[in-house]
Design a protein around this motif. Structure first.
Motif, short mmCIF file in Angstrom:
data_model
loop_
_atom_site.label_atom_id
_atom_site.label_comp_id
_atom_site.label_asym_id
_atom_site.label_seq_id
_atom_site.Cartn_x
_atom_site.Cartn_y
_atom_site.Cartn_z
N GLY A 27 3.27 -8.26 4.80
CA GLY A 27 4.65 -7.87 5.03
C GLY A 27 5.29 -8.66 6.15
N ILE A 28 4.53 -8.90 7.20
CA ILE A 28 5.05 -9.68 8.34
C ILE A 28 5.31 -11.12 7.90
CG2 ILE A 28 4.46 -10.63 10.60
CD1 ILE A 28 2.92 -8.03 11.15
N MET A 29 4.37 -11.71 7.17
CA MET A 29 4.54 -13.09 6.71
C MET A 29 5.71 -13.23 5.74
SD MET A 29 2.43 -15.00 8.30
CE MET A 29 2.67 -13.90 9.71
N ALA A 30 6.00 -12.15 5.01
CA ALA A 30 7.10 -12.21 4.05
C ALA A 30 8.45 -12.33 4.72
CB ALA A 30 7.07 -10.97 3.16
N LEU A 84 6.83 -1.71 2.76
CA LEU A 84 7.13 -0.71 3.77
C LEU A 84 7.35 -1.36 5.13
CD1 LEU A 84 7.41 2.32 4.39
CD2 LEU A 84 4.94 2.36 4.86
N VAL A 85 6.55 -2.34 5.46
CA VAL A 85 6.69 -3.05 6.74
C VAL A 85 8.06 -3.72 6.86
CG1 VAL A 85 5.85 -5.07 8.03
CG2 VAL A 85 4.22 -3.44 7.07
N GLN A 86 8.61 -4.14 5.74
CA GLN A 86 9.88 -4.88 5.76
C GLN A 86 11.11 -3.99 5.77
OE1 GLN A 86 9.88 -8.46 3.03
NE2 GLN A 86 7.95 -7.54 2.33
N VAL A 87 10.96 -2.71 5.42
CA VAL A 87 12.11 -1.82 5.28
C VAL A 87 13.03 -1.82 6.51
CG1 VAL A 87 12.79 0.62 5.14
CG2 VAL A 87 11.10 -0.30 3.55
N GLY A 95 15.71 -0.11 -0.48
CA GLY A 95 15.98 -0.74 -1.76
C GLY A 95 15.06 -1.91 -2.07
N ILE A 96 14.38 -2.42 -1.05
CA ILE A 96 13.47 -3.53 -1.27
C ILE A 96 12.32 -3.15 -2.19
CG2 ILE A 96 11.98 -3.08 0.72
CD1 ILE A 96 11.79 -6.07 1.17
N PHE A 97 12.08 -1.83 -2.29
CA PHE A 97 10.97 -1.37 -3.14
C PHE A 97 11.23 -1.62 -4.63
CE2 PHE A 97 9.05 0.62 0.48
CZ PHE A 97 7.70 0.72 0.13
N VAL A 98 12.43 -2.08 -4.98
CA VAL A 98 12.68 -2.43 -6.37
C VAL A 98 11.75 -3.57 -6.80
CG1 VAL A 98 14.48 -4.14 -5.86
CG2 VAL A 98 14.49 -2.93 -8.06
#
Length: 290
Positions: A27-30, A84-87, A95-98
């Protein structure tokens, strides 16, 4: 190295902790700016790293049922954590969970994949048929990486090396049977050679349109009587085209290199307007020079 593919004691606590760590890291790398369009961010987009984790779980399980359950739980924990880390930091918020829907489908598939994959440990000839799709999948990822690397070197070079090394490891250490090892090694060689050859003969590029005539950033009106060119031709080619849908002239660019250069618009009378141009993988910055 053989211990890695069958001699590890991957207990449930170790599996869960590993899934949490890898999910957070991915998630951090994303979203890390320094990782954008690099090998560091590839783990958040592509499968090759996750194939390695899956095979390690399979090869170190004690039964087909355990293999299926551990693969499923590992991905069920790690993949949602990536999002979840990026939320808190993403403009879409929850909405990123799409984008998780795609990964959830693959998570469900890890149950039959883990169960079937375990039977590679029997060293039967049909075990090659189980491993072959994984080799092809990683080979496909390798092609994508090397396709980018040969054009925008050294981007994704680490990912290219990772795919080559892991494919060789799978071929040599998943099976104890000499015949299976030879077949998988030959298959790996064919995949790598074909992917490399195709990538080198079909280089990647970044095509875009920039600087519309009379636009705020352009600062001048121009038409197809003008000349346009880059200070360094290694960055690609540019030309003036007329876009009928918006009834204006624009500079069409075909970039084959990333970095900083200059773009020049030259009028029929020889008057030049110079722009500072920075080319990224899927975007650019252009600014008129004083």
């Amino acid at each position: 190295m053989k211990k890695l593919f069958g001699g590890l004691n991957i207990t449930w606590p170790k599996l869960i902790v590993s899934a949490v760590i890898l999910g957070i890291y991915t998630g951090i790398m994303a979203m890390a700016p320094f990782a954008k369009d690099t090998s560091l961010a590839d783990i958040s987009i592509y499968f090759d790293r996750w194939v390695l984790f899956g095979i390690l779980i399979i090869m170190n399980s004690k039964s087909a049922k355990e293999s299926a359950l551990k693969c499923f739980v590992f991905f069920l924990i790690s993949q949602p954590l990536v999002f979840l880390v990026q939320v808190p930091f993403n403009a879409y918020g929850w909405g990123i969970f799409v984008y998780y829907k795609y990964w959830f489908m693959w998570t469900l598939l890890t149950i039959p994949m883990g169960y079937i994959g375990y039977h590679m440990k029997q060293n039967k000839l049909w075990g090659v048929l189980i491993l072959a799709p994984m080799l092809l999948l990683v080979g496909l990822q390798y092609y994508g990486y090397v396709h980018e690397t040969v054009t925008f070197f050294p981007r994704h070079l680490y990912s290219c090396i990772f795919c080559v090394i892991t494919m060789i490891l799978y071929s040599l250490f998943v099976f104890d049977n000499r015949k299976n090892v030879l077949i998988c090694t030959a298959l790996t060689a064919v995949i790598l050679l074909a992917s490399t050859g195709w990538a080198f003969t079909h280089k990647s590029a970044y095509d875009t349109q920039l600087l519309s005539s009379g636009g705020e950033r352009t600062g001048i009106e121009y038409d197809d009587s003008y000349k346009v060119y880059l200070a360094d031709p290694a960055y690609g080619t540019v030309e003036i085209v007329y876009i009928e849908s918006i009834e204006t002239y624009m500079v069409q660019a075909h970039f084959t290199k990333l970095g900083d250069t200059e773009l020049t618009l030259e009028s029929p009378s020889g008057e030049k307007t110079v722009y500072k141009l920075t080319v990224y993988r899927n975007s650019y910055e252009v600014e008129r020079k004083p």
